[in-house]
Scaffold this motif. Structure first.
Motif, PDB file in Angstrom:
ATOM      1  N   GLY A 131       0.815  -1.213   0.000  1.00  0.00           N
ATOM      2  CA  GLY A 131       0.000   0.000   0.000  1.00  0.00           C
ATOM      3  C   GLY A 131       0.845   1.257   0.000  1.00  0.00           C
ATOM      4  N   ALA A 132       1.901   1.272   0.818  1.00  0.00           N
ATOM      5  CA  ALA A 132       2.778   2.446   0.875  1.00  0.00           C
ATOM      6  C   ALA A 132       3.475   2.672  -0.462  1.00  0.00           C
ATOM      7  N   ILE A 133       3.869   1.594  -1.138  1.00  0.00           N
ATOM      8  CA  ILE A 133       4.507   1.732  -2.452  1.00  0.00           C
ATOM      9  C   ILE A 133       3.526   2.326  -3.453  1.00  0.00           C
ATOM     10  N   CYS A 134       2.275   1.850  -3.447  1.00  0.00           N
ATOM     11  CA  CYS A 134       1.261   2.383  -4.373  1.00  0.00           C
ATOM     12  C   CYS A 134       1.047   3.871  -4.144  1.00  0.00           C
ATOM     13  N   ALA A 135       1.030   4.290  -2.878  1.00  0.00           N
ATOM     14  CA  ALA A 135       0.843   5.708  -2.578  1.00  0.00           C
ATOM     15  C   ALA A 135       2.000   6.539  -3.109  1.00  0.00           C
ATOM     16  N   ARG A 136       3.230   6.052  -2.966  1.00  0.00           N
ATOM     17  CA  ARG A 136       4.397   6.805  -3.451  1.00  0.00           C
ATOM     18  C   ARG A 136       4.424   6.860  -4.980  1.00  0.00           C
ATOM     19  N   VAL A 137       4.123   5.738  -5.618  1.00  0.00           N
ATOM     20  CA  VAL A 137       4.139   5.725  -7.086  1.00  0.00           C
ATOM     21  C   VAL A 137       3.073   6.661  -7.640  1.00  0.00           C
ATOM     22  N   TYR A 138       1.873   6.628  -7.054  1.00  0.00           N
ATOM     23  CA  TYR A 138       0.814   7.517  -7.549  1.00  0.00           C
ATOM     24  C   TYR A 138       1.177   8.979  -7.314  1.00  0.00           C
ATOM     25  N   SER A 139       1.755   9.294  -6.158  1.00  0.00           N
ATOM     26  CA  SER A 139       2.155  10.673  -5.882  1.00  0.00           C
ATOM     27  C   SER A 139       3.207  11.139  -6.876  1.00  0.00           C
ATOM     28  N   ASP A 416      -4.679   6.883   2.708  1.00  0.00           N
ATOM     29  CA  ASP A 416      -3.893   7.423   1.590  1.00  0.00           C
ATOM     30  C   ASP A 416      -3.365   6.304   0.695  1.00  0.00           C
ATOM     31  N   ASN A 417      -2.953   5.178   1.304  1.00  0.00           N
ATOM     32  CA  ASN A 417      -2.511   4.039   0.505  1.00  0.00           C
ATOM     33  C   ASN A 417      -3.659   3.483  -0.325  1.00  0.00           C
ATOM     34  N   MET A 418      -4.858   3.430   0.269  1.00  0.00           N
ATOM     35  CA  MET A 418      -6.020   2.928  -0.457  1.00  0.00           C
ATOM     36  C   MET A 418      -6.374   3.845  -1.625  1.00  0.00           C
ATOM     37  N   ILE A 419      -6.349   5.147  -1.391  1.00  0.00           N
ATOM     38  CA  ILE A 419      -6.660   6.103  -2.456  1.00  0.00           C
ATOM     39  C   ILE A 419      -5.625   6.013  -3.570  1.00  0.00           C
ATOM     40  N   GLY A 420      -4.346   5.854  -3.201  1.00  0.00           N
ATOM     41  CA  GLY A 420      -3.302   5.714  -4.216  1.00  0.00           C
ATOM     42  C   GLY A 420      -3.544   4.508  -5.106  1.00  0.00           C
ATOM     43  N   LEU A 422      -6.420   2.947  -5.548  1.00  0.00           N
ATOM     44  CA  LEU A 422      -7.670   3.158  -6.283  1.00  0.00           C
ATOM     45  C   LEU A 422      -7.443   4.056  -7.493  1.00  0.00           C
ATOM     46  N   MET A 423      -6.654   5.111  -7.334  1.00  0.00           N
ATOM     47  CA  MET A 423      -6.380   6.003  -8.452  1.00  0.00           C
ATOM     48  C   MET A 423      -5.553   5.304  -9.535  1.00  0.00           C
ATOM     49  N   LEU A 424      -4.604   4.453  -9.130  1.00  0.00           N
ATOM     50  CA  LEU A 424      -3.825   3.715 -10.115  1.00  0.00           C
ATOM     51  C   LEU A 424      -4.707   2.759 -10.909  1.00  0.00           C
ATOM     52  N   ARG A 425      -5.754   2.247 -10.288  1.00  0.00           N
ATOM     53  CA  ARG A 425      -6.644   1.300 -10.956  1.00  0.00           C
ATOM     54  C   ARG A 425      -7.674   1.992 -11.838  1.00  0.00           C
TER      55      ARG A 425
END
Length: 441
Positions: A131-139, A416-420, A422-425
């Motif tokens: 989850g933390a990785i997804c948040a960083r990549v999306y940011s 924030d990890n969930m939103i990241g 979700l936005m990537l998807r």
């Protein structure tokens, strides 16, 4: 060998100083190019060294065949005049990450297509790290897109959906023209929607032509105040759902009344066991009991559309019609309301809606009259939905993806990890597999 490792691990602006095998893992000693050393991780400027760590730091890199690989470097802390003391920026990893950029890009791509537990198992990392990785990549991807990601917005849908028990909500904004998720934020209400509108420029807010949502008055007032050129559209799904809720509430009332009448018609019993002489249920009581059971079992017959009814459900409606039940009259009004949204044009919809409002207001069924008052206040918004041929269906589809994402992740501790993820998807900001040509969105 150094060139081979840089090529295999997708390292840029990096010098490979050596490699060794340590405990079944490959450890590669690296350092940034001289021009990339001692830079602030926030603004990227060259800064004065504050101190150097005693032990080298390691970053997880892409696997080399079946072996885990780590990059090793003795990192320094720098003093930025603007942002203070931070660990220096390294070209192979994002700020505050213990994984390399290519490794995080691969994890994010897999998280979009797999469950988080499967990603954690395949990449040999902890579940919570995904989850933390997804948040960083999306940011990072969002920073690259900048304000341009809101360009071209003309018709949007707004809705709120729960992601966790205890009234935990997120708000989603969807582009009707492309079906992509434009923005998602924690919370609900006016402040959350204002956070989205604050990210739009004045020109982007004025470019909005249509906004769809449920019947919340505060959304309509806020959109009217901040998006002066946007037309407000009442979502047909929510309008019909009001009528379905009223119909189900009326069914429960009718069932409780019929059940009480059947119980009252039964003779009084003098004790437990089989009925004694004179305590048998009269034929009228049995008929009342059957009528109560018929009303109780008519729920799906009443809320389904006429075109989707089975033969048995049509039979239940015929029974209600023969009995002159208020339920059948309310069901007819519900179907007439659905017909408004199937009209060929705005003029036909307006005529059908006006006729429905008059009949619903004079039906003497309290639950239906309450719905009529809500619809009458939003008459123009309902007609506009037919005129523009738009609804909140795309938004509801994204809400369903939110539920699926939460279930696939077995919940999220960090929103924030969930939103990241979700936005990537669901948005057009898509992660790419490292070393591959960029795929079409």
């Amino acid at each position: 060998m150094n060139s081979l490792l840089r090529f295999a691990l997708l390292l840029a602006k990096t010098v490979v100083e050596g490699a060794r095998i340590e405990g079944g893992r490959v450890v590669v000693s690296v350092r940034p190019h001289r021009s990339e050393q001692r830079r602030c991780p926030v603004c990227g400027r060259k800064c004065r060294t504050h101190d150097v760590s005693g032990a080298p730091r390691r970053w997880r890199a892409l696997d080399l065949a079946a072996s885990m690989c780590f990059l090793e470097y003795r990192i320094a802390r720098v003093e930025c005049p603007e942002h203070g003391v931070h660990a220096e920026r390294v070209p192979w990893a994002r700020h505050k990450a213990r994984f390399t950029r290519p490794f995080e890009d691969r994890v994010a791509w897999m998280a979009v297509h797999c469950t988080m537990s499967a990603v954690a198992a395949e990449c040999r990392i902890q579940w919570k790290s995904v989850g933390a990785i997804c948040a960083r990549v999306y940011s990072d991807l969002l920073e690259q897109r900048g304000q341009g990601r809101f360009e071209g917005l003309r018709r949007i849908g707004v809705d709120e959906t729960s992601y966790k028990k205890g009234h935990k909500y997120i708000m989603v904004v969807v582009d009707h023209d492309t079906g992509r998720l434009v923005w998602a934020g924690e919370g609900c209400g006016k402040d959350t929607l204002n956070r989205f509108l604050d990210q739009l420029t004045r020109e982007q807010r004025r470019a909005l032509e249509v906004v769809t949502a449920d019947g919340a008055k505060w959304i309509k007032r806020l959109v009217k105040a901040r998006c002066p050129n946007a037309k407000w559209v009442m979502d047909p799904f929510h309008v019909v759902s009001w009528m379905n809720d009223a119909l189900d509430a009326l069914r429960r009332e009718e069932w409780q009344a019929a059940k009480a009448a059947a119980r009252k018609a039964l003779p009084k019993r003098r004790g437990p066991g089989r009925p004694r002489r004179g305590e048998e249920a009269p034929p009228g009581a049995k008929a009342l009991k059957e009528a109560a059971d018929a009303i109780k079992g008519s729920r799906f017959s009443l809320v389904k559309g006429a075109e989707s009814l089975t033969d048995a459900q049509e039979g239940k409606l015929r029974e209600l019609k023969r009995a002159g039940s208020r339920l059948f009259r309310a069901w007819e009004l519900k179907e007439d309301l659905r017909a408004v949204f199937m009209a060929a044009g705005a003029a036909e919809a307006k005529a059908l809606l006006d006729d429905w409002i008059w009949r619903a207001g004079h039906c003497r069924i309290e639950k239906v009259v309450e719905v009529e008052k809500k619809v009458r206040r939003r008459r123009e918004d309902v007609v506009r939905a037919v005129e523009l041929g738009i609804s909140n269906a795309r938004v509801e589809a994204v809400n369903n993806k939110v539920k699926v994402t939460v279930k696939m992740g077995y919940g999220f501790r960090n929103v924030d990890n969930m939103i990241g993820l979700l936005m990537l998807r669901c948005s057009d900001v898509k992660p790419q597999l490292p070393g591959r040509a960029q795929e079409a969105a």
